[in-house]
Design a protein around this motif. Structure first.
Motif, short mmCIF file in Angstrom:
data_model
loop_
_atom_site.label_atom_id
_atom_site.label_comp_id
_atom_site.label_asym_id
_atom_site.label_seq_id
_atom_site.Cartn_x
_atom_site.Cartn_y
_atom_site.Cartn_z
N GLN A 27 0.81 -1.22 0.00
CA GLN A 27 0.00 0.00 0.00
C GLN A 27 0.85 1.28 0.00
O GLN A 27 0.33 2.36 -0.23
N TYR A 28 2.14 1.16 0.25
CA TYR A 28 3.02 2.34 0.28
C TYR A 28 3.67 2.63 -1.08
O TYR A 28 4.28 3.67 -1.25
N LYS A 31 3.70 6.14 -2.95
CA LYS A 31 3.15 7.13 -2.02
C LYS A 31 4.30 7.90 -1.36
O LYS A 31 5.40 7.41 -1.22
N TRP A 32 4.00 9.11 -0.96
CA TRP A 32 4.96 9.93 -0.24
C TRP A 32 4.77 9.74 1.27
O TRP A 32 3.65 9.57 1.74
N LYS A 34 4.47 11.06 5.03
CA LYS A 34 3.91 12.28 5.63
C LYS A 34 4.70 12.53 6.90
O LYS A 34 4.73 11.69 7.80
N GLN A 61 6.13 18.27 -2.11
CA GLN A 61 5.60 17.37 -1.10
C GLN A 61 6.04 17.75 0.31
O GLN A 61 5.26 17.65 1.26
#
Length: 139
Positions: A27-28, A31-32, A34, A61
C-alpha cells in the motif's frame, strides 16, 4: 557487442538487474511519506544522474516548516562536495548541511549559494598537459 539504449538503467545497474531482489508492491508503493520533521534536501542544478525534474516533486511534497529543498547552482550529483566557493573553504552544500544539522529549526543559512564558483572551461596548463598532452584544453 550490442548497444544499450535506456532512459532508466546504466550498464552497471543492468549487470545486476536480474540478481537484485524484488518485493511485492504494498500500500506504500508510489506514495509519499507524511512527516513534519525538519528536512534538508539538496539537489544539483546540473545533476546528470538525477535530473532536477526528478527531484522537484519532493520540494512540493515536503514544504512544511523547517523543510528545505535547495537547488545548488552548477551542482552535480555529488553536490555536497561539488559546490566550491573558494580555496580553503568548505563547499557551499556542506556549509548549508552543517548549519542545518546544528540548528534544524532555525532559518537556513544559504548565503554561500551566491558565492559558488562559475564553471571553468579553461582549466590550467598543467591539467591540459596531464590530461590531453596539449597546452590548453582546446588546443
Amino acid at each position: 557487442k550490442g548497444h544499450l539504449i535506456t532512459l532508466q538503467l546504466t550498464q552497471s545497474l543492468l549487470n545486476i538487474y536480474d540478481f537484485w531482489p524484488r518485493y511485492p508492491q504494498d500500500q506504500y508503493m508510489g506514495k509519499w511519506a507524511k512527516t513534519s520533521v525538519p528536512l534538508l534536501m539538496l539537489h544539483g542544478e546540473i545533476d546528470p544522474r538525477t535530473p532536477l525534474r526528478i527531484g522537484l516533486p519532493a520540494k512540493q511534497q515536503f514544504a512544511g516548516p523547517h523543510q528545505h529543498f535547495v537547488t545548488i547552482p552548477r551542482g552535480t550529483h555529488g553536490t555536497l562536495l561539488q559546490s566550491p566557493v573558494g580555496q580553503g573553504k568548505l563547499p557551499c552544500a556542506m556549509q548549508i548541511s552543517i548549519g542545518f544539522l546544528k540548528q534544524p529549526t532555525q532559518p537556513l543559512q544559504d548565503s554561500c549559494l551566491q558565492q559558488i564558483l562559475k564553471l571553468d572551461f579553461k582549466g590550467t596548463p598543467e591539467d591540459a598537459q596531464a590530461i590531453f598532452k596539449t597546452k590548453d584544453y582546446w588546443d
